[in-house]
Scaffold this active site. Structure first.
Site, short mmCIF file in Angstrom:
data_model
loop_
_atom_site.label_atom_id
_atom_site.label_comp_id
_atom_site.label_asym_id
_atom_site.label_seq_id
_atom_site.Cartn_x
_atom_site.Cartn_y
_atom_site.Cartn_z
N LYS A 53 0.63 -1.13 0.07
CA LYS A 53 -0.08 -0.01 0.08
C LYS A 53 0.95 1.15 -0.02
CE LYS A 53 -3.97 1.97 2.71
NZ LYS A 53 -4.79 1.61 3.76
N SER A 128 -9.56 1.74 3.01
CA SER A 128 -8.88 2.39 2.25
C SER A 128 -7.84 1.64 1.44
CB SER A 128 -8.14 3.40 2.84
OG SER A 128 -7.39 2.99 3.82
N SER A 152 -9.76 -0.70 7.17
CA SER A 152 -9.25 -0.35 5.77
C SER A 152 -8.56 -1.74 5.27
CB SER A 152 -8.26 0.87 5.73
OG SER A 152 -9.02 1.76 5.76
N1 GLN Z 1 -12.97 4.19 6.52
C1 GLN Z 1 -12.41 4.45 7.70
C2 GLN Z 1 -11.93 5.77 7.43
O1 GLN Z 1 -12.29 6.63 6.62
C3 GLN Z 1 -11.31 3.61 7.84
C4 GLN Z 1 -9.88 4.16 7.27
C5 GLN Z 1 -8.81 3.04 7.46
O2 GLN Z 1 -9.03 2.12 8.26
N2 GLN Z 1 -7.63 3.51 7.06
O3 GLN Z 1 -11.31 6.52 8.52
#
Ligand code: GLN
Length: 450
Positions: A53, A128, A152
């Protein structure tokens, strides 16, 4: 392609095939941020190609966090997880797309394009870590690294029909992970099967002198415990995770999965995690607060882009940030600045921290009675591209069932659990702190019987 298949091919051939698959599947645009020059050494215990990532720093490639503000940024050092994988023989072949700075649930918040779900290209891959999940699901690589702050790793794994593991907070070094919400951020693997998740975790887990939040305790053998035997193991089913806001067909699929485990000899009992209903509200105060602090470092001077049209120092800060950050990131910075501001900090941030403790205490109590807790990973299946971009709250609701384990610091894994209308459904298995072993064992047993 799983790790074993890649190993059989040999590292040169596996890397070649990965690069070819990446080319062929490039219609699934924006899975990749950059392709790295593969450096093959063949020594080590995991000689396979992988993707990382793009919020984890690597040498010899750019690291952008999918933000314009880090366009062309090259890190002077590499993350501990990347170093450990390199030393184990794994070959980094590229970086994957994400929501900017890992804020989002759909990989639509990237400055470099929207990643599509390989199962259905009209849909999002989740986020994400959407690029990592889509890459593994489309056969580009046997595994990819993701990061998980509120869901994420698990949510995109669930949306793309692959395995995603969020280790315990403190189990895997975050040195070199671009900080977003430091009390929540974690790194973990996305793989095609449970055994591969265990193998990757084995390599990346453990104390790191560069990350003071890693805990210096033994890293058990994660692979040898995968024997399919779960007789007598106690599974908790939290009633709050099967109710309001969760798709009914998903609930049925997951309940069926739990029955399968019961037939294998597990003991199932209903439990209650009453404060989990506050997890989303709590998360969306704590997370933006930490974001507003962490992202203060992007001042147009130290990293990445700097506004050209600035006439004084203040304008450098102001314009670089205005031009460099995307809409969602700005929203979180503003929210977090507000929740930390004088006069509001007690009402929001401090209160959220207290609720976080209550959420954690529910889990502690539950784990006195059960060994793992199982729920759906997500309240819905993958949604359509564009469907939620105008509605941040509906985007935030994607974290409904993943945010609690994040706040509590617990390990959790999402494994493919079936389908609803042809779209993958994930089963989430949560465990005690530092007990990745047991969630992997249960996940493996489930994978065998499904
Ligand atoms: N969807 C969550 C957010 O937008 C989690 C994102 C993540 O785990 N990096 O913060």
């Amino acid at each position: 392609m799983n790790i074993e298949e890649a190993e059989k091919l040999g590292i040169e051939q596996a890397t070649k095939e990965s690069l070819t698959t990446i080319k062929v599947k490039s219609d699934l645009n924006a899975i990749l941020a950059t392709v790295a020059k593969p450096i093959i050494s063949k020594t080590g215990i995991l000689n396979v190609p992988y993707l990382c990532k793009d919020n984890i720093v690597t040498l010899g490639t750019k690291t952008t966090a999918a933000s314009k503000i880090l366009e062309n940024f090259e890190s002077p050092y590499e993350a501990t997880v990347v170093r450990r994988l390199r030393e184990a023989g794994a070959v980094l072949i590229g970086k994957t797309n994400l929501d900017e700075f890992a804020m989002g649930s759909s990989t639509e918040n990237s400055a470099y394009g929207v990643t599509k779900n390989p199962v259905d290209e009209t849909r999002v891959p989740g986020g994400s870590s959407g690029g990592s999940a889509a890459a593994v699901a489309s056969g580009m690589v046997p595994f990819a690294l993701g990061s998980d702050t509120g869901g994420s790793i698990r949510q995109p794994a669930s949306f793309c029909g692959v395995v995603g593991l969020m280790p315990t907070y403190g189990r895997v070094s975050r040195y070199g992970l671009i900080a977003m919400a430091s009390s929540l951020d974690r790194i973990g693997p996305i793989t095609t099967c449970v055994k591969d998740a265990a193998r990757v975790l084995q390599i990346i887990a453990g104390y790191d002198e560069h990350d003071s939040t890693t805990v210096d305790i033994e890293v058990p053998d994660y692979v040898s415990v995968l024997d399919g035997d779960i007789k007598g193991l106690k599974i908790g089913v939290p009633k709050e995770y099967f109710g309001e806001g969760v798709n009914e067909t998903i609930v049925q699929v997951v309940r069926l999965g739990i029955e399968m485990l019961e037939k294998q000899g597990a003991v199932v009992r209903e439990i209650s995690l009453p404060n989990s209903k506050y997890a989303l509200a709590t998360y969306y105060i704590i997370q933006p607060s930490e974001v507003s602090a962490n992202l203060a470092r992007y001042d147009g001077i130290r990293y990445g882009i700097s506004a050209k049209d600035a006439n004084n120092l203040w304008e450098v800060y102001d314009k670089s940030r205005a031009q460099g950050f995307g809409v969602e990131v700005k929203r979180r910075i503003m929210l977090g600045t507000y929740t930390l501001s004088a006069g509001f900090r007690d009402a929001y941030y401090d209160k959220a921290q207290r609720v976080r403790t209550l959420i954690k205490q529910d889990f502690d109590k539950a784990f006195e009675q059960v060994d793992v807790i199982i729920s759906p990973t997500t309240p819905t299946v993958a949604f359509k591209i564009g469907e939620r971009v105008q509605d941040p709250l509906s985007m935030y609701r994607a974290d409904l069932l993943t945010a609690p384990a994040s706040l509590a610091g617990l390990p959790a894994i999402s494994v493919p659990g079936g389908e609803v209308e042809g779209l993958p459904v994930g089963l989430q298995i949560m465990g005690r702190q530092f007990d990745e072993k047991t969630i992997l064992r249960v996940a493996y047993a489930y994978e065998q019987v499904r």
